[in-house]
Design an enzyme around this catalytic site. Structure first.
Site, mmCIF file in Angstrom:
data_model
loop_
_atom_site.group_PDB
_atom_site.id
_atom_site.type_symbol
_atom_site.label_atom_id
_atom_site.label_comp_id
_atom_site.label_asym_id
_atom_site.label_seq_id
_atom_site.Cartn_x
_atom_site.Cartn_y
_atom_site.Cartn_z
ATOM 1 N N SER A 117 36.418 -24.956 -43.459
ATOM 2 C CA SER A 117 36.871 -24.419 -44.440
ATOM 3 C C SER A 117 36.257 -23.784 -45.367
ATOM 4 O O SER A 117 35.009 -23.773 -45.489
ATOM 5 C CB SER A 117 37.947 -25.476 -45.063
ATOM 6 N N GLY A 118 36.946 -23.069 -46.163
ATOM 7 C CA GLY A 118 36.240 -22.270 -47.387
ATOM 8 C C GLY A 118 36.304 -23.072 -48.819
ATOM 9 O O GLY A 118 35.804 -22.557 -49.740
ATOM 10 N N ASP A 119 36.833 -24.477 -48.746
ATOM 11 C CA ASP A 119 36.711 -25.217 -49.776
ATOM 12 C C ASP A 119 36.563 -26.568 -49.272
ATOM 13 O O ASP A 119 36.084 -26.778 -48.195
ATOM 14 C CB ASP A 119 37.944 -25.313 -50.567
ATOM 15 N N ASP A 120 36.777 -27.704 -50.046
ATOM 16 C CA ASP A 120 36.369 -29.020 -49.816
ATOM 17 C C ASP A 120 37.126 -29.455 -48.646
ATOM 18 O O ASP A 120 38.334 -29.001 -48.297
ATOM 19 C CB ASP A 120 36.680 -30.036 -50.937
ATOM 20 N N SER A 153 31.614 -26.633 -44.304
ATOM 21 C CA SER A 153 32.071 -25.925 -45.439
ATOM 22 C C SER A 153 30.664 -25.468 -46.380
ATOM 23 O O SER A 153 30.369 -26.390 -47.264
ATOM 24 C CB SER A 153 33.007 -27.021 -46.189
#
Length: 482
Positions: free
Chosen positions: A269-272, A303
């Site tokens: 993912s692009g975040d946590d 990530s």
């Protein structure tokens, strides 16, 4: 096409799904009652077709096609979903509950609301496609523990799959797909064009006894799976995929939830990958609902710009008793990251982590007390967060840029930090300063490279990890037949 002339041959060829679908629509029209017994009595016409594991099996089953669903990727199925769920919602726990089967196909849909004692089951070749028509997304109130939307002040777009005040809800399948078609949302967000907060793929509020399993979530407009103000949650065997530069595409965000188990998940993912939350500044403090009794295990995360597990930054209702073990992190910014700041209030305490393997990381350990973003200007400068009893043990990392960056708050040190039996392999051109510690207190034992002076060596020390089980660990799934 020869086969179609000889329907009998189809019975022999199990892989031809046409049969399955014909049977499903013929035999399950109008949610006809079927009896499911644990010793394997199930209807011969779909014998061996789908076995699945669930906290509860269901007595009534219907297919989306029974309610006019069309899986061509073009026709909207919003009404079909809602009609089906409204119909099946009549079967409560006394009637054995209900299941909605989503067959192979591409099912374009807007948001729909789930019901209690209900299972949504996606076939492995079923894809839910979130509509890109903004008018199909209702705007709902902000969460009370946040006081406003995350992306913009005011309301927020309802999530694709939504439910509130429910009990006994299962969202599962044999790895069907939920596609948020998020690219247009990411673009609008980056351009600052959104008046409301982007939708999530799945959000349940004020609900209990929840299972989310064996599904793939892709391209969410924002967060993927968001249980909020919920209890007794099992999330297992899910895959979450988003471009690593997509904004705020967090994987799983337990938010003011109690008794949650997240296991056997794969997240890019692009975040946590997992973000543990409990409300934002004065709104979270007033709402006062912590996230507690959380177990996270056998998670694999990629990530590059964010954490594998983040605690915060919205943690104003408190976070306590989190147990994370057997985690694999690849090409991620940090391992377990604590994010907080002045104005947050609340606490992050009794955090236990063991059995972490990390490959290519910016920081193995990162805590920060200088998170600035606030919902508005009404936050309390005297609301100081309490961070204490944070335990890490039995970890190995390689290709790490900096071992630890641990920054508490001046006059409010983070205390009771323990790191033991940890080996960190640094990148060749690593910074000379391998650890940077300010306003923290704790101990270390058997850690390489040698930690900062604020974590003095206490040889033979083993950091804590609870021996007791959380109640959610005893919740069993059973074999069900569809």
């Amino acid at each position: 096409m020869e086969l179609l002339k000889y329907p009998r041959k189809l019975h022999v060829i199990k892989l031809v799904l046409i049969v399955v679908l014909a049977f499903l629509s013929a035999n399950y029209a109008n949610g006809r009652k079927t009896h499911m017994h644990h010793h394997g009595h199930h209807y011969k016409h779909i014998k061996g077709c789908f076995e699945y594991l669930a906290i509860n099996c269901r007595a009534h089953t219907a297919s989306l096609t029974d309610f006019g669903g069309v899986g061509d990727g073009i026709t909207s199925n919003t009404r079909a979903f809602q009609t089906a769920i409204d119909h099946l919602g009549r079967f409560g726990s006394n009637d054995g509950g209900s299941l909605l089967f989503v067959p192979p196909g591409k099912w374009l849909t807007g948001s729909f609301n789930l019901t209690s004692h209900f299972t949504l089951f996606l076939h492995q070749d079923a894809v839910l496609l979130a509509t890109q028509d903004v008018n199909e997304w209702a705007v709902i109130d902000p969460l009370p523990s946040y006081g406003r939307g995350r992306d913009a002040p005011g309301g927020r777009y309802i999530s694709l799959i939504f439910g509130t005040n429910l009990t006994d809800v299962i969202i599962t399948g044999n790895n069907g797909t939920i596609d948020g078609q998020g690219a247009t949302w990411w673009d609008s967000f980056r351009k600052g064009e959104l008046n409301y907060t982007r939708p999530y793929l799945l959000e349940l509020m004020y609900s209990q006894n929840i299972q989310i399993s064996n599904l793939t979530f892709i391209n969410s407009p924002s967060w993927n799976v968001h249980p909020v103000y919920c209890s007794n949650i099992v999330i297992q065997g899910i895959t979450i995929l988003a471009p690593v530069r997509s904004p705020n595409t967090d994987g799983i965000n337990p938010d003011s939830c109690t008794n949650t188990r997240i296991e056997d998940c794969y997240i890019v993912s692009g975040d946590d990958c997992v973000a543990v939350k409990s409300g934002w500044d004065e709104y979270g403090i007033a709402f006062g609902m912590p996230t507690e009794q959380l177990v996270i295990r056998r998670l694999t995360c990629i990530s590059p710009t964010s954490a594998v597990i983040a605690l915060g930054s919205e943690m104003s209702g408190g976070i306590r008793d989190v147990r994370a073990e057997d985690i694999v992190a690849i090409n991620s910014e940090s391992g377990v990251r604590i994010k907080t700041g002045i104005g947050r209030g609340g606490f992050v305490k009794d955090i236990y982590v063991k059995g972490f393997t990390m490959k290519t990381m910016k920081w193995a350990f990162w805590m920060t007390g200088n998170y600035g973003s606030h919902p508005d200007d009404k936050w309390d400068p005297n609301a100081i967060p309490l961070i204490q009893n944070i335990n890490y043990k039995d970890m190995v990392a390689e290709n790490v840029t900096m071992a630890g960056r641990l920054e508490g708050i001046a006059g409010d040190p983070f205390t009771g930090i323990c790191i033991s039996n940890v080996t960190i392999g640094m990148v060749e051109n690593a910074k000379k300063l391998t650890w940077n510690c300010t306003n923290i207190e704790g101990v270390s034992s058997d850690v390489t490279p040698q930690p900062c002076a604020a974590l003095p060596v206490q040889s033979g020390k083993t950091c804590d990890f609870p021996k007791d089980k959380l109640p959610i660990e005893d919740v069993k799934v059973q074999l069900c037949f569809l």
